[in-house]
Design an enzyme around this catalytic site. Structure first.
Site, short mmCIF file in Angstrom:
data_model
loop_
_atom_site.label_atom_id
_atom_site.label_comp_id
_atom_site.label_asym_id
_atom_site.label_seq_id
_atom_site.Cartn_x
_atom_site.Cartn_y
_atom_site.Cartn_z
N LEU A 195 -41.83 17.71 -23.79
CA LEU A 195 -41.30 19.07 -23.76
C LEU A 195 -39.78 19.08 -23.96
O LEU A 195 -39.24 19.94 -24.68
CB LEU A 195 -41.66 19.75 -22.44
CG LEU A 195 -41.21 21.20 -22.29
CD1 LEU A 195 -41.82 22.07 -23.38
CD2 LEU A 195 -41.58 21.73 -20.90
N GLU A 197 -37.92 16.89 -25.59
CA GLU A 197 -37.63 16.59 -26.99
C GLU A 197 -37.94 17.79 -27.88
O GLU A 197 -37.19 18.10 -28.82
CB GLU A 197 -38.45 15.37 -27.43
CG GLU A 197 -38.02 14.08 -26.75
CD GLU A 197 -39.05 12.97 -26.86
OE1 GLU A 197 -38.69 11.80 -26.64
OE2 GLU A 197 -40.23 13.28 -27.16
N ASP A 263 -46.11 6.11 -24.66
CA ASP A 263 -46.74 5.05 -25.46
C ASP A 263 -48.26 5.08 -25.30
O ASP A 263 -49.01 4.88 -26.26
CB ASP A 263 -46.22 3.68 -25.03
CG ASP A 263 -44.73 3.50 -25.30
OD1 ASP A 263 -44.18 4.26 -26.12
OD2 ASP A 263 -44.14 2.60 -24.69
#
Length: 474
Positions: A195, A197, A263
């Site tokens: 969020l 970014e 990741d």
């Protein structure tokens, strides 16, 4: 949403991006330094884990998918450690080694499962973009998904060249973006910003409606196939052109450490899409995986058995009445967790105290109890006209409610021998006054090294006797 566990083993994924080494120094703290008001850590263990794009590849391999990795490192001990750990995990790693720069290392000092300090050793790499592109293109054959794992450290200099190289081959491109310019990911099949970014690019979103509107505009502007915004404790939002927004709640029961959660999301997405899952199902699986990883300490990979168990819990098949296919999947998962499988069978037409006691004793022989039930036709053949009193569905529902029973499955043959050959339990249990060699299926189980046990029955407990008494009184 219906979830299933994909077959990852035929789904190669290529990861390209910023690799790094996550190094942990573990030790106890029992005093404050006389030199400064800081705790003194007596280092007792040093642990190295692949991080960044290397962690993405490691997660993909842990799910059972073939993982290839392209990245940039130094010519140093940290690069050797990365290569050793990735190779051991089955990752096919291809590193561009630069002798004049260090491998990125994130050093964390840990005590009592708490992170006290992090030190970063890094410089932006002067990547040979043409050589990295050539390496990627040489590895794209047979790949089902390309992942760009971008941490803004300099390994990725030519995003558009890589995206177009994959698209011309019909390979979806997933990107975990960084920085203030998402235009470099133009044409990607999916990007997965968190969020913060996302709002750095589009501005603050006051509510979900504004998030959806700004996300739709971003997808149009950048020709994106889809956009997944990860929102921490608020879950995830999947946006696709021409489809309503899909909001998934966070699945973590307890957040212990969010390191590497992003990741985990993109690696599970990539492996799932490569295995043929539709995007909403892949996102739901990634959401489950993220809920697991934040309950672990540090950068951690999610294994296929862990994800499978989460899927089973989601679908309610962790216990209860199962089909044969569901049962075999559940058994594989249980064995992956080191659990011993116990098997018993019978008609169990009218449940009585003897049955309950027997099943509790059977369950005590291992970790999971499989109860195989004769279907109605086979009960009639074995017990005669008028039996069973209760249909197989009702018998299975009652037995599945017992705390001692993990899984209930039915079979149509007179004996469970075919089922035993598929399940291969560690322990076969039967009640009565049989000799072990008289137990049906004993030879099958003993042939592969399993154990056969005969347990006594509770006296004066017999379904046939109960049925006869009811008939006499009616």
């Amino acid at each position: 949403m219906k979830l299933s566990m994909p077959r990852f083993d035929q789904a190669p994924v290529l990861v390209v991006g910023d690799v790094m080494l996550d190094r942990y120094w573990h030790g106890g703290t029992s005093r404050i330094s006389p030199e400064a008001p800081v705790p003194v850590v007596k280092v007792e263990q040093i642990e190295d884990r692949p991080g960044g794009a290397a962690n993405v590849a490691l997660n993909i391999a842990a799910l059972g998918a073939p993982a290839r990795l392209v990245g940039v490192t130094g010519q140093d001990e940290a690069a050797d450690s990365l290569t050793e750990r990735l190779t051991a995990a089955g990752v096919d790693a291809h590193f561009q080694r630069i002798a004049t720069q260090p491998t990125i290392v994130k050093l964390r000092v840990m005590s009592r499962h708490q992170q006290l300090l992090r030190m970063d050793f890094e410089e932006s790499f002067a990547t040979d973009a043409a050589a990295l592109t050539a390496s990627v293109e040489s590895l794209l054959a047979g790949v089902k998904v390309l992942v760009l794992s971008d941490y803004g450290k300099g390994a990725l200099q030519n995003h558009q060249v890589l995206i177009q190289a994959a698209r011309t081959r019909g390979i979806p491109v997933l990107a975990d973006p960084k920085g203030k310019d998402f235009a470099i990911y133009r044409g990607a099949s999916l990007i997965t910003p968190n969020l913060n970014e996302f709002e750095t690019i589009v501005g603050r979103c006051a509510d979900e409606a504004e998030l959806v509107a700004k996300g739709a505009e971003l997808m149009r502007e950048l020709d994106l196939g889809a956009l997944l915004v990860t929102r921490g404790e608020h879950g995830m939002t999947l946006l696709r052109p021409g489809h309503p927004a899909l909001h998934l709640p966070a699945r973590a029961r307890e957040v212990f450490d969010v390191t590497g959660a992003g990741d985990t999301v993109i690696s599970t997405l990539a492996a799932s899409i490569a295995a043929g899952e539709e995007l909403p199902q892949a996102v739901a699986l990634a959401n489950l995986a993220a809920g697991i990883v934040v309950g672990k300490l540090g950068t951690a990979a999610i294994s296929a058995p862990e994800l499978r168990r989460a899927v089973q819990r989601e679908q309610g098949s962790e216990r209860g009445v199962l089909s044969l296919e569901q049962l075999l999947t559940s058994i594989d998962d249980a064995r992956a967790h080191g659990e011993k499988i116990v098997f018993t069978n019978g008609c169990f037409d009218i449940l009585h105290a003897g049955h309950v006691t027997y099943l509790e004793q059977a369950r005590a022989q291992g970790d999971r109890l499989v109860l195989a039930i004769n279907d109605d036709a086979s009960v009639a053949r074995l017990k005669g006209p008028g039996r069973p009193i209760n249909s197989v569905d009702r018998r299975m529902a009652v037995l599945a409610g017992l705390g001692a029973v993990d899984w209930v499955v039915s079979f149509s043959e007179d004996t469970p021998e075919r089922l035993l050959g598929l399940v291969k339990p560690e322990v076969l249990v039967k009640g009565g006054d049989y000799g072990i060699d008289q137990v049906v299926g004993a030879e099958i189980v003993k042939a592969y090294g399993g154990t056969v046990k005969v347990l006594g029955l509770v006296e004066n407990s017999s379904t046939t006797a109960i049925v006869n008494k009811i008939r006499e009184r009616s």
